[in-house]
Motif scaffolding. Structure first.
Motif, PDB file in Angstrom:
ATOM      1  N   CYS A 195       0.834  -1.208   0.000  1.00  0.00           N
ATOM      2  CA  CYS A 195       0.000   0.000   0.000  1.00  0.00           C
ATOM      3  C   CYS A 195       0.867   1.256   0.000  1.00  0.00           C
ATOM      4  CB  CYS A 195      -1.002  -0.002   1.143  1.00  0.00           C
ATOM      5  SG  CYS A 195      -0.434  -0.572   2.718  1.00  0.00           S
ATOM      6  N   GLY A 223      -1.046  -0.410  -4.906  1.00  0.00           N
ATOM      7  CA  GLY A 223      -1.777  -0.752  -3.694  1.00  0.00           C
ATOM      8  C   GLY A 223      -2.308   0.471  -2.954  1.00  0.00           C
ATOM      9  N   THR A 225      -4.677   1.437   0.573  1.00  0.00           N
ATOM     10  CA  THR A 225      -5.375   1.013   1.795  1.00  0.00           C
ATOM     11  C   THR A 225      -5.904   2.251   2.506  1.00  0.00           C
ATOM     12  OG1 THR A 225      -4.031  -0.967   2.101  1.00  0.00           O
ATOM     13  CG2 THR A 225      -5.140  -0.109   4.045  1.00  0.00           C
TER      14      THR A 225
END
Length: 310
Positions: A195, A223, A225
């Motif tokens: 992330c 990524g 998050t």
């Protein structure tokens, strides 16, 4: 970016067509509770193009990635089987690759795996017969040559879209692109990154990737998050190796009332996705809403990524 599976994988097909994809993630329960998987599947369906299923992440025993993938497939989602080398030798890894193809699972993410000392069974013996690069090579050989690592001919080639993970932020930074190239040379067709919070450093990583032409050889999914709270952001900053969380994000979260911080975390994720869409070489986003699957639809919608292609 050829690669031997004839687009049995919908994810492979979308990426080959140049679509900006979005993949999700499903962490299996620490037990046999199928209902947990079905609940998460309902949140993800129609909002992502494929769903990664983690393989006993953090070295904690959970419902198997394989079993969870089968449930997701029954629920109409396209699963990506994560497979680690921590718990299996090459015999078991080969058997699971065969099983994945036979069950209609055609996306595979090859991982070395979190060391067992970090989990709740630190006394367990790790296998590590091969590592993630060795697993990529093994799967490519099974698929393209129809042979096992021992040289035996297989009875039906497993048609697999081969993926791996990369961390653009681990030290030494100068080695990150070389590590990615090593996985691509081994046969990796798509990668999902750790992330991303330090957008400037990721931009620098991607410039080096593009300069090396690696984005033309492998589909790169960035990524993302979302932050749920200041505490989560601080934990990621202080306790997760290879993670860089700029202090500006933490100050931004602190700057809104506590009850609105989760919403602010969603806004940050949406902004990141919109920026990543404009980043040269990025083919999609891997959205890891950890135990927060109910916000995935909102994030994807606000990022302008709905409806998803069939």
């Amino acid at each position: 970016m050829s690669g031997g599976n004839g687009h049995l994988s919908g994810l492979h097909r979308l990426l080959s067509e140049g679509k900006f994809v979005i993949t999700g993630e499903c962490g299996p329960p620490k037990g046999a509770d199928r209902a947990t998987v079905e609940r998460k599947a309902a949140y993800l369906k129609g909002n992502v193009d494929a769903v990664n299923v983690t393989d006993c992440q953090t070295a904690v025993a959970r419902l198997s990635s394989f079993g969870t993938c089968v449930i997701l497939k029954e629920k109409g989602l396209e699963p990506t089987l994560q497979m680690t080398c921590r718990d299996r030798n090459r015999i078991a890894l080969t058997a699971d690759v065969f099983g994945a193809h036979a069950c209609g699972i055609h996306n595979l993410l090859c991982l070395t795996g979190d060391h067992q000392k970090f989990g709740n069974h630190p006394e367990a013996r790790g296998v590590y017969d091969i590592d993630s690069v060795g697993l990529i090579q093994m799967v490519r050989r099974l698929r393209d040559e129809g042979r096992t690592l021992s040289g035996d001919e297989v009875e039906g080639k497993p048609r697999i879209f081969i993926g791996a993970a990369v961390n653009p932020f681990a030290d030494p930074f100068d080695y990150r692109v070389l590590r990615l190239k090593k996985k691509i040379d081994a046969g990796c067709q798509f990668v999902q990154t750790q992330c991303i919070y330090d957008m400037e450093r990721f931009d620098e990583f991607m410039k080096r990737v593009v300069d090396a032409g690696l984005h033309k050889r492998c589909h790169i999914l960035a990524g993302v998050t979302p932050f749920k709270s200041v505490g989560m952001a601080r934990y990621m900053q202080k306790s997760v190796p290879g993670m860089i969380v700029p202090e500006s994000y933490i100050e931004r979260l602190k700057g809104v009332p506590k009850e609105k911080r989760a919403d602010e975390g969603v806004k940050i994720a949406v902004e990141q996705i919109q920026k990543l869409r404009e980043t040269e070489g990025v083919a999609g986003v891997h959205l890891m809403a950890i135990e927060w699957e109910e916000r995935v639809a909102e994030i994807v919608k606000e990022a302008g990524l709905l409806p998803r292609p069939e």
